[in-house]
Motif scaffolding. Structure first.
Motif, PDB file in Angstrom:
ATOM      1  N   ASP A 235       0.826  -1.204   0.000  1.00  0.00           N
ATOM      2  CA  ASP A 235       0.000   0.000   0.000  1.00  0.00           C
ATOM      3  C   ASP A 235       0.863   1.258   0.000  1.00  0.00           C
ATOM      4  O   ASP A 235       0.518   2.271  -0.616  1.00  0.00           O
ATOM      5  CB  ASP A 235      -0.943   0.003   1.202  1.00  0.00           C
TER       6      ASP A 235
ATOM      7  N   HIS B 224       1.024   4.024  -2.955  1.00  0.00           N
ATOM      8  CA  HIS B 224       0.855   5.453  -2.643  1.00  0.00           C
ATOM      9  C   HIS B 224       1.949   6.272  -3.315  1.00  0.00           C
ATOM     10  O   HIS B 224       1.671   7.316  -3.943  1.00  0.00           O
ATOM     11  CB  HIS B 224       0.898   5.641  -1.127  1.00  0.00           C
TER      12      HIS B 224
ATOM     13  N   ARG C 188       1.515   6.446  -7.111  1.00  0.00           N
ATOM     14  CA  ARG C 188       0.456   7.367  -7.547  1.00  0.00           C
ATOM     15  C   ARG C 188       0.898   8.825  -7.471  1.00  0.00           C
ATOM     16  O   ARG C 188       0.236   9.698  -8.021  1.00  0.00           O
ATOM     17  CB  ARG C 188      -0.802   7.124  -6.718  1.00  0.00           C
ATOM     18  N   HIS C 189       2.014   9.066  -6.788  1.00  0.00           N
ATOM     19  CA  HIS C 189       2.618  10.401  -6.781  1.00  0.00           C
ATOM     20  C   HIS C 189       3.768  10.492  -7.783  1.00  0.00           C
ATOM     21  O   HIS C 189       4.545  11.455  -7.748  1.00  0.00           O
ATOM     22  CB  HIS C 189       3.109  10.753  -5.373  1.00  0.00           C
TER      23      HIS C 189
END
Length: 271
Positions: A198, A202, A205-206
């Protein structure tokens, strides 16, 4: 969050010179503004209000304090000129308990940049980066004395145990991770049971490419982190400070203080 407003502590030490140069380089790369601050206590070892202290002795004390500050200001001026920031960088001078002054000031900036603590610093300008990180509520980047790598960020390392401080450090440094585009996530020994995937998602996704490295706790955590950094040379280590109490770390030793005493690259601390 973009880092557009940086504060750097300057006390004339080798560490603070490295911090000033790092801050100037980082500000240029990010298009940010940088402010320099000289925080100092009064450095009084006797009560100058006492009528038993000769005026001549009082004058000598004042002169000694003034001379130290003027030497620091002269060193700052030389550095400012060398950096080509004569008209763009001023030195604010603030009197008070150094760690408290810098902690309070840091709350009005995106990041505080300081040099590593040295026992040889003059007592009335010395600072303690770990205490400031604990008190300020802002990210504090500690630059070792002699560091000359500039503010460029080819890749960063994130020490991760899934705890609150690590999560805060991730949030505080995410803008820098996005700039680097590459992060190594380092876990040593037990961490929270939440899936590490996870965290990697995260970061992805950045726009950050993240690689996870994991080791059992067969040696002190700080030694594992420092040794990895020395082998792989990231530009920055991001560390959640004081997952245990500061008192416990001072009494028994801890990851935060051990890393700062051994590492030779900048460390971003968050608490």
């Amino acid at each position: 969050m973009p880092m557009m407003n940086l504060l750097v502590a300057f006390n004339g030490s080798d560490g603070s010179v490295a911090a000033l140069r790092y801050a100037a380089s980082l500000a240029e790369r990010l298009g940010a503004h940088v402010t320099a601050m000289l925080a100092h206590s009064s450095h009084e070892v006797i009560d100058k209000r006492s009528r038993w202290i000769p005026k001549e002795a009082l004058a000598l004390l004042e002169a000694a304090n003034t001379d130290i500050l003027r030497e620091i200001e002269a060193k700052f001026e030389a550095e400012r000129t060398a950096l080509g920031l004569t008209n763009a960088l001023q030195l604010k001078e603030v009197t008070g308990r150094v760690d408290s002054v810098l902690s309070e000031a840091a709350r009005h900036y995106d990041m505080l940049i300081v040099g590593s603590h040295a026992d040889t610093d003059d007592a009335h300008v010395t600072l303690h980066p770990d205490r400031i990180a604990l008190l300020s509520g802002r990210p504090v980047t500690v630059v070792p004395a002699g560091y000359d790598g500039g503010g460029g960020l080819n890749h960063a390392a994130l020490a991760w145990d899934g705890g609150r401080s690590a999560a805060r450090a991730l949030s505080d440094s995410l803008r820098l991770f996005e700039e680097a585009g590459r992060v190594d996530v380092l876990t040593v020994g037990p961490r929270s049971g939440w899936p590490i995937d996870d965290l990697l998602t995260h970061l992805d996704r950045h726009g950050v490419e993240a690689t996870h490295h994991e080791w059992p706790k067969t040696q002190p955590v700080a030694a594992t982190l420092v040794n990895w950094c020395k082998r792989n040379r990231p530009s920055l280590l991001v560390l959640g400070a004081f997952e245990h109490s500061k008192f416990r770390e001072d009494l028994l030793g801890g990851v935060t203080s051990d890393v700062l005493s051994q590492i030779d690259i900048p460390v971003l601390l968050s608490h």
